[in-house]
Design an enzyme around this catalytic site. Structure first.
Site, mmCIF file in Angstrom:
data_model
loop_
_atom_site.group_PDB
_atom_site.id
_atom_site.type_symbol
_atom_site.label_atom_id
_atom_site.label_comp_id
_atom_site.label_asym_id
_atom_site.label_seq_id
_atom_site.Cartn_x
_atom_site.Cartn_y
_atom_site.Cartn_z
ATOM 1 N N ASP A 1 0.832 -1.207 0.000
ATOM 2 C CA ASP A 1 0.000 0.000 0.000
ATOM 3 C C ASP A 1 0.866 1.256 0.000
ATOM 4 O O ASP A 1 0.347 2.374 -0.011
ATOM 5 C CB ASP A 1 -1.023 -0.011 1.141
ATOM 6 C CG ASP A 1 -0.372 -0.022 2.499
ATOM 7 O OD1 ASP A 1 0.868 -0.179 2.582
ATOM 8 O OD2 ASP A 1 -1.106 0.124 3.499
ATOM 9 N N ASP B 1 -1.013 -6.183 0.043
ATOM 10 C CA ASP B 1 -1.379 -5.530 1.303
ATOM 11 C C ASP B 1 -2.885 -5.339 1.395
ATOM 12 O O ASP B 1 -3.511 -4.829 0.443
ATOM 13 C CB ASP B 1 -0.749 -4.121 1.356
ATOM 14 C CG ASP B 1 0.499 -4.065 2.210
ATOM 15 O OD1 ASP B 1 0.650 -4.898 3.120
ATOM 16 O OD2 ASP B 1 1.328 -3.167 1.954
ATOM 17 N N LYS C 1 -1.054 -9.390 3.168
ATOM 18 C CA LYS C 1 -0.247 -8.890 4.293
ATOM 19 C C LYS C 1 -1.075 -7.886 5.081
ATOM 20 O O LYS C 1 -1.884 -7.158 4.486
ATOM 21 C CB LYS C 1 1.040 -8.211 3.782
ATOM 22 C CG LYS C 1 1.883 -7.586 4.902
ATOM 23 C CD LYS C 1 3.287 -7.222 4.458
ATOM 24 C CE LYS C 1 3.408 -5.863 3.817
ATOM 25 N NZ LYS C 1 3.038 -4.738 4.678
ATOM 26 N N GLU D 1 -0.848 -5.238 8.826
ATOM 27 C CA GLU D 1 0.044 -4.657 9.829
ATOM 28 C C GLU D 1 -0.533 -4.847 11.233
ATOM 29 O O GLU D 1 -1.744 -4.722 11.433
ATOM 30 C CB GLU D 1 0.212 -3.146 9.564
ATOM 31 C CG GLU D 1 0.877 -2.850 8.238
ATOM 32 C CD GLU D 1 1.038 -1.350 7.967
ATOM 33 O OE1 GLU D 1 0.691 -0.515 8.839
ATOM 34 O OE2 GLU D 1 1.501 -1.008 6.866
ATOM 35 N N GLU E 1 9.791 -3.793 10.048
ATOM 36 C CA GLU E 1 10.091 -2.501 9.418
ATOM 37 C C GLU E 1 10.695 -1.521 10.437
ATOM 38 O O GLU E 1 10.098 -1.234 11.490
ATOM 39 C CB GLU E 1 8.816 -1.910 8.788
ATOM 40 C CG GLU E 1 9.092 -0.562 8.132
ATOM 41 C CD GLU E 1 8.038 -0.106 7.127
ATOM 42 O OE1 GLU E 1 7.094 -0.852 6.834
ATOM 43 O OE2 GLU E 1 8.187 1.026 6.634
HETATM 44 O O1 KIV Z 1 3.583 -1.062 1.524
HETATM 45 C C1 KIV Z 1 4.759 -1.451 1.473
HETATM 46 O O2 KIV Z 1 5.487 -1.229 0.492
HETATM 47 C C2 KIV Z 1 5.285 -2.193 2.607
HETATM 48 C C3 KIV Z 1 6.763 -2.458 2.627
HETATM 49 C C4 KIV Z 1 7.501 -1.240 2.977
HETATM 50 C C5 KIV Z 1 7.107 -3.595 3.505
HETATM 51 O O3 KIV Z 1 4.563 -2.550 3.478
#
Ligand code: KIV
Length: 273
Positions: free
Chosen positions: A41, A80, A110, A112, A180
């Site tokens: 994202d 994401d 993915k 968070e 991260e």
């Molecule tokens: O959105 C993204 O690019 C990420 C990476 C920085 C791991 O979550």
């Protein structure tokens, strides 16, 4: 050949992951032979011009991930789930994750965080066959609540919370974790304690793999290099110079040249006069 989940998890070499947001980005990543592509994202920042990832929608992610998949049909693709699409309950999260998998051809999603609510979502998704990559440390979707885009895990409480979050995500079924912007020694410790791979960004060399935002590694944006990234090319400068040359040639009537133009017979033209 797309690498399977067990192959990725047992890789003897550090895993290589890059972000991609469109068809050529997918093609380039696949041709370069990366292990995983992340449709991150970060799309919001580097492609859509927002100043955070919060405005990115599920529709944005699906639209871009479909293009990436067309460019990279044989690479393990993680997408994401954007802010707000897994925070309103397990059922909403499940429905949104299913949409991403079905509509984009993603291999995994993915998300968070490691709060009890997020852990419940990870558990439900993984039990229902949706591979989940977790993400701890700096979490851009909720960076305001973390005090801004800054290093996490530096003091006792934050280091312990990051470690415990990582362990809890693995226990909930995550197949890998992004770490991260945390101190390298904390990332190494977490990586040693886990049996699933960690993929670091700004987390030192002790992780099971590395991820970079492609626009950072390509140097799409000129200016100062970010501490957590390395610029392997100067694509922004190359693009700007190419467009400047084109503009100069158009203004000088040098482009299009004869080779770029099509011819017609004199007699056909004569009839038009
Ligand atoms: O959105 C993204 O690019 C990420 C990476 C920085 C791991 O979550």
């Amino acid at each position: 050949m797309k690498r399977s989940l067990p192959e990725l998890q047992e890789s003897p070499q550090p895993l290589v992951m890059v972000t991609a947001y469109d068809y050529p980005g997918g093609q380039h990543a696949e041709a370069a032979g990366v292990d995983l592509i992340l449709v991150g994202d970060s799309l919001g920042n580097v492609v859509l011009g927002y100043d955070s990832t919060a405005p990115v929608t599920l529709a944005d992610m699906i639209h871009h991930a479909r293009a990436v998949r067309r460019g990279a049909p044989h690479t393990f693709m993680v997408v994401d789930l954007p802010f707000g699409t897994y925070h309103t309950g397990v059922q909403d999260a499940m429905r949104n994750a299913v949409r991403v998998i079905q509509e984009t051809g993603a291999d995994a999603i993915k998300m968070e965080g490691a709060s009890p609510e997020i852990l419940a979502v990870v558990q439900t998704l993984t039990r229902n066959g949706i591979p989940v990559m977790g993400h701890v440390g700096l979490m851009p979707q909720t960076a305001t609540a973390q005090g801004g885009l800054k290093v996490q895990g530096k003091d006792d409480a934050s280091a312990r919370a990051t470690l415990e979050g990582a362990l809890a995500l693995a226990a909930a079924g995550a197949f890998a974790l992004v770490l991260e912007v945390i101190p390298a020694r904390l990332a190494k410790l977490i990586s040693e304690k886990l049996t699933i791979p960690t993929i670091g960004i700004g987390a030192g060399v002790g992780c099971g793999g590395q991820v970079l935002v492609t626009h950072d590694l390509l140097g799409v944006y000129e200016g100062e290099e970010k501490k957590i990234a390395k610029r392997y090319a100067e694509v922004g400068q190359i693009s700007r110079e190419a467009i400047q040359k084109y503009a100069a040639e158009v203004r000088a009537r040098e482009f299009p040249a004869r080779d770029n133009s099509f011819v017609m017979k004199d007699e056909v033209l004569d009839k038009l006069y």
